[in-house]
Design an enzyme around this catalytic site. Structure first.
Site, mmCIF file in Angstrom:
data_model
loop_
_atom_site.group_PDB
_atom_site.id
_atom_site.type_symbol
_atom_site.label_atom_id
_atom_site.label_comp_id
_atom_site.label_asym_id
_atom_site.label_seq_id
_atom_site.Cartn_x
_atom_site.Cartn_y
_atom_site.Cartn_z
ATOM 1 N N ASP A 104 -25.269 13.209 22.991
ATOM 2 C CA ASP A 104 -26.081 13.776 22.979
ATOM 3 C C ASP A 104 -27.240 15.092 23.726
ATOM 4 O O ASP A 104 -26.327 15.183 24.196
ATOM 5 C CB ASP A 104 -26.608 12.833 23.953
ATOM 6 C CG ASP A 104 -26.732 10.683 24.219
ATOM 7 O OD1 ASP A 104 -26.990 10.976 22.944
ATOM 8 O OD2 ASP A 104 -27.152 10.135 24.900
ATOM 9 N N HIS A 131 -21.740 14.507 24.977
ATOM 10 C CA HIS A 131 -22.387 15.893 24.913
ATOM 11 C C HIS A 131 -22.292 16.659 24.642
ATOM 12 O O HIS A 131 -21.633 16.843 24.601
ATOM 13 C CB HIS A 131 -23.930 15.322 26.419
ATOM 14 C CG HIS A 131 -23.333 14.697 27.214
ATOM 15 N ND1 HIS A 131 -23.055 12.917 27.781
ATOM 16 C CD2 HIS A 131 -25.127 14.102 27.458
ATOM 17 C CE1 HIS A 131 -23.701 12.553 28.568
ATOM 18 N NE2 HIS A 131 -25.402 12.823 28.164
#
Length: 358
Positions: free
Chosen positions: A160, A305
């Site tokens: 992400d 992430h």
């Protein structure tokens, strides 16, 4: 104390710094979305001259991570303290700085441990709880995807908040070394600023998902503002890759019945996860890898992430994660592949890949 109000726009950030008397410390400045490192270095220099706090609103979830990592004080001004926002963009920078001056005790001090939503965890979990029946119905209707079949020896690794000028390439290099594919949930702010990094993701055979434009706390948006975030990000990705993403991941996984009502009418499919690496808290690469490998199983969707902060620990944990999954016979694939029915996977193995995801 000085306050640096930081507003986001479609092109980047606008900054206004006020002193304790409300006077401008420097002239207002604008920074491109690809200039986050330079912006933070400038703020750190100002903070060395005089105590300073950066002030964001809850629709800006891209700066608190790298700012707290740099040692800056970061405060969040919540909607009930501020005037209405425009359809696209945050409250103006001067208004954020002025609010901090007027009511400093009412702003939330953001911490690395609590993340952007420091102080609003109870509200967040209450929204998720109220959303459970609606989310279950969306899942049953194929409008929400949280994990794949539990008898499928595959796992989706998802990243992400990118793309990032440093960490995206390092993650792509690791994925290429092991010959596995993943899904990258990108924010529009970064897509517009770093289109070449998005092209690298697609050229390497990976999948791109939609993660909003500015990583806002979705319950604070109106339906029109939420649709604008998703649509503009989809358009930005389409300009770079030729195809708009069909998967949308809500920032923080923050949901309410009102948010779900808006998403239900949107053509994208909401994508959640069942394994949270918690890498955003930077607990160390060994802990990140252990968290994933202790929880992942057939059909899992793993949350990791690559952007909006220091993701060096994630990069260092990734080889251990991939090797651990492969040792268990779990093949890392894209969300699109994991979500496909067994018959679809069998069919696609005999024919060229379709132009569009199922």
């Amino acid at each position: 104390m000085r306050y640096a109000g930081i507003a986001w726009t479609d092109a980047g950030y606008r900054v206004e710094v006020l002193d304790g008397a409300g006077r401008r410390v420097v002239e207002p400045s604008s920074w491109g979305a690809a200039q986050v490192s330079e912006l933070i270095a400038w703020l750190v220099e100002l903070a060395q001259e005089h105590p300073l706090a950066a002030v964001l609103d809850s629709t800006n979830g891209l700066l608190d991570g790298p700012m707290t990592a740099a040692g800056l004080a970061v405060c969040r001004a919540d909607p009930w303290l501020l005037p209405p926002r425009p359809r696209f963009g945050s409250v103006p920078a001067h208004r954020l700085a002025e609010q901090a001056l007027r009511t400093p005790g009412e702003l939330a001090r953001v911490t690395a441990e609590g993340g952007t939503l420091t102080g609003r965890a109870e509200e967040y979990f209450e929204g998720v709880r109220r959303s459970e029946p609606i989310q279950a119905a969306l899942t049953a209707a194929g409008r929400c995807f949280e994990h794949g079949r539990r008898d499928t020896p595959q796992v989706a690794l998802t990243f992400d908040d990118g793309p990032d000028p440093v960490y995206t390439r390092r993650i792509l290099e690791t994925l290429d070394r092991y010959g596995v594919r993943a899904t990258f949930f990108c924010v529009g702010h970064h897509v517009a600023a770093l289109p070449d990094e998005v092209r690298r993701i697609v050229a390497a055979g990976h999948e791109v998902g939609n993660h909003s434009w500015s990583h806002p706390f979705l319950p604070d948006l109106t339906p029109d503002q939420l649709r604008e975030q998703i649509d503009r990000t989809g358009e930005a990705v389409a300009r770079v890759t030729g195809e708009a993403p069909t998967w949308f991941r809500p920032p923080y996984g923050a949901l309410t019945p009102e948010v779900l009502a808006t998403l239900e009418g949107h053509p994208t499919t909401m994508t959640m996860w069942d394994v949270d690496s918690r890498d955003w808290s930077r607990p160390g690469p060994e802990r990140i890898a252990a968290t994933v490998l202790e929880s992942a199983g057939p059909g899992s969707v793993v949350l990791l992430h690559e952007g909006a902060g220091d993701r060096g620990q994630t990069v260092r944990a990734l080889p251990t994660i991939i090797e651990g999954l492969l040792e268990r016979g779990l093949e890392p694939v894209t969300v699109g592949e994991l979500s496909a029915a067994p018959s679809d996977r069998t069919e696609s193995s005999r024919q060229p890949a379709p132009a569009e995801r199922p």
